[in-house]
Scaffold this motif. Structure first.
Motif, mmCIF file in Angstrom:
data_model
loop_
_atom_site.group_PDB
_atom_site.id
_atom_site.type_symbol
_atom_site.label_atom_id
_atom_site.label_comp_id
_atom_site.label_asym_id
_atom_site.label_seq_id
_atom_site.Cartn_x
_atom_site.Cartn_y
_atom_site.Cartn_z
ATOM 1 N N ILE A 298 71.541 76.100 45.455
ATOM 2 C CA ILE A 298 72.835 76.512 45.994
ATOM 3 C C ILE A 298 73.042 75.848 47.344
ATOM 4 N N GLU A 299 74.236 75.349 47.564
ATOM 5 C CA GLU A 299 74.609 74.779 48.864
ATOM 6 C C GLU A 299 75.616 75.722 49.529
ATOM 7 N N LEU A 300 75.208 76.334 50.626
ATOM 8 C CA LEU A 300 76.094 77.210 51.391
ATOM 9 C C LEU A 300 76.673 76.401 52.541
ATOM 10 N N THR A 301 77.975 76.225 52.534
ATOM 11 C CA THR A 301 78.596 75.341 53.509
ATOM 12 C C THR A 301 78.804 76.039 54.845
ATOM 13 N N LEU A 302 78.632 75.269 55.900
ATOM 14 C CA LEU A 302 78.774 75.815 57.256
ATOM 15 C C LEU A 302 80.237 75.793 57.694
ATOM 16 N N ARG A 303 81.079 76.397 56.881
ATOM 17 C CA ARG A 303 82.515 76.422 57.165
ATOM 18 C C ARG A 303 82.997 77.775 57.663
ATOM 19 N N ALA B 228 74.002 83.961 55.801
ATOM 20 C CA ALA B 228 73.888 83.908 54.341
ATOM 21 C C ALA B 228 72.675 83.082 53.929
ATOM 22 N N ILE B 229 72.465 81.952 54.599
ATOM 23 C CA ILE B 229 71.303 81.116 54.307
ATOM 24 C C ILE B 229 70.014 81.886 54.583
ATOM 25 N N GLU B 230 69.972 82.597 55.697
ATOM 26 C CA GLU B 230 68.781 83.387 56.040
ATOM 27 C C GLU B 230 68.467 84.400 54.946
ATOM 28 N N ARG B 231 69.488 85.070 54.465
ATOM 29 C CA ARG B 231 69.268 86.114 53.466
ATOM 30 C C ARG B 231 68.766 85.534 52.156
ATOM 31 N N VAL B 232 69.376 84.454 51.711
ATOM 32 C CA VAL B 232 68.945 83.859 50.448
ATOM 33 C C VAL B 232 67.522 83.330 50.567
ATOM 34 N N ALA B 233 67.232 82.647 51.670
ATOM 35 C CA ALA B 233 65.881 82.102 51.864
ATOM 36 C C ALA B 233 64.827 83.207 51.848
ATOM 37 N N ALA B 234 65.163 84.377 52.388
ATOM 38 C CA ALA B 234 64.197 85.472 52.482
ATOM 39 C C ALA B 234 64.105 86.297 51.211
ATOM 40 N N VAL C 241 67.877 76.908 48.566
ATOM 41 C CA VAL C 241 69.112 77.089 49.320
ATOM 42 C C VAL C 241 69.231 76.008 50.380
ATOM 43 N N GLY C 242 70.407 75.385 50.431
ATOM 44 C CA GLY C 242 70.658 74.352 51.422
ATOM 45 C C GLY C 242 71.917 74.626 52.211
ATOM 46 N N ALA C 243 72.085 73.882 53.287
ATOM 47 C CA ALA C 243 73.268 73.993 54.130
ATOM 48 C C ALA C 243 74.145 72.768 53.924
ATOM 49 N N ALA D 87 66.550 74.722 52.971
ATOM 50 C CA ALA D 87 65.537 73.834 52.393
ATOM 51 C C ALA D 87 66.025 72.399 52.304
ATOM 52 N N PHE D 88 67.330 72.199 52.460
ATOM 53 C CA PHE D 88 67.894 70.856 52.477
ATOM 54 C C PHE D 88 69.224 70.898 53.206
ATOM 55 N N LEU D 89 69.731 69.722 53.557
ATOM 56 C CA LEU D 89 70.981 69.606 54.283
ATOM 57 C C LEU D 89 71.895 68.605 53.568
ATOM 58 N N VAL D 90 73.204 68.844 53.676
ATOM 59 C CA VAL D 90 74.197 67.941 53.092
ATOM 60 C C VAL D 90 75.270 67.681 54.139
ATOM 61 N N THR D 91 75.600 66.415 54.336
ATOM 62 C CA THR D 91 76.631 66.054 55.307
ATOM 63 C C THR D 91 77.836 65.451 54.584
ATOM 64 N N PRO D 92 79.041 65.617 55.127
ATOM 65 C CA PRO D 92 80.216 65.008 54.494
ATOM 66 C C PRO D 92 80.374 63.528 54.822
#
Length: 211
Positions: free
Chosen positions: A40-45, A52-58, A65-67, A85-90
Motif C-alpha cells: 500500500i502506498e499512503l500519499t503524503l497529501r 496512518a503510515i505509523e499505524r499500518v507499520a505497527a 507500507v510506503g509513503a 518501507a519504501f518511498l515514491v516521488t512524483p
C-alpha cells in the motif's frame, strides 16, 4: 524487499491511497490484504498520512507500507521515521533524489520523459514511476520508451483504471501499475472495507487478464 525492482514484483496493482483520517489506515490495509494485495502506498497529501503510515507499520506487518507523493527531503525523513518501507516521488530533482537515497529505503522516482528516465538510470536506478501516465502518453509512450531504454521498468500511475491496467501490465517494461480506484472516497467515508477488499481481489487478478 530491498530494491525498487522488488517493489514492482509485490502486486500487479500498487494501491495509491489518500487518507483524511489515520483511523482508517489499519482496517483499509487489512482489507487490501484479504483481497490479495501485499502493498500500500499512503500519499503524503493530508495531515493524517504520517500517522496512518505509523499505524499500518505497527499493526499490519504482513503488508508493505510506503509513503507516496514525497516531494521534499524533509518528507523523506519524516516518512522514514514513521515506518515507511519504501518511498515514491512524483518527480526526480537532484536534491530530492539525493535525500531519498540517503534514507536507505527502496524507492520509485517519478519520471514522465526519456530525459528524466535517463537521469535516473545514470544514478543506477532501474525501477521507476511513470507519472502522470495517461497524460504523458500512456501505453504507447511506455512501449516506445522500451526500445532505447530496455533496462528500465516502470509503475505507471495517473489515469490508470481497471479498464486500461491490463494494457499496461502486458508491456514488458511494466512491473505493476498504481491505482487509486481501489479506495473510493465514498467507500472510505462509509467504512465499507468489504467493498475495498472486493476491489482488491479483482485487482490481484489483473496480471492474468493482461496475458
Amino acid at each position: 524487499m530491498t530494491t525498487g525492482a522488488d517493489l514492482l514484483a509485490l502486486s500487479p496493482v500498487l494501491p495509491v491511497v489518500v487518507l483524511d483520517e489515520a483511523e482508517q489506515a489499519v482496517p483499509l490495509a487489512r482489507a487490501l490484504l484479504r483481497g490479495g494485495l501485499r502493498v500500500i502506498e499512503l500519499t503524503l497529501r493530508t495531515p493524517a498520512a504520517l500517522a496512518a503510515i505509523e499505524r499500518v507499520a505497527a499493526e499490519v506487518p504482513d503488508i508493505v507500507v510506503g509513503a507516496g507523493t514525497v516531494t521534499t527531503p524533509e518528507q523523506a525523513e519524516q516518512a522514514t521515521k514513521a515506518g515507511a518501507a519504501f518511498l515514491v516521488t512524483p518527480g526526480c530533482t537532484d536534491r530530492l533524489l539525493d535525500a531519498v537515497a540517503e534514507t536507505g529505503l527502496p524507492f520509485l522516482p517519478g519520471v514522465s520523459t526519456v530525459s528524466e528516465a535517463l537521469r535516473a538510470a545514470e544514478r543506477g536506478l532501474s525501477a521507476l514511476k511513470f507519472f502522470p501516465a495517461e497524460a504523458s502518453g500512456g501505453v504507447a509512450y511506455l512501449r516506445a520508451m522500451g526500445g532505447p531504454l530496455p533496462g528500465l521498468r516502470f509503475c505507471p500511475t495517473g489515469g490508470v483504471t481497471p479498464g486500461n491496467a491490463p494494457e499496461y501490465l502486458a508491456l514488458p517494461n511494466v512491473g505493476c501499475v498504481g491505482g487509486t480506484w481501489l479506495t473510493p472516497k465514498e467507500a472510505l467515508a462509509a467504512g465499507d472495507f468489504a467493498r475495498i477488499g472486493a476491489l482488491a481481489a479483482k485487482a490481484a487478478g489483473l496480471r492474468q487478464a493482461a496475458g
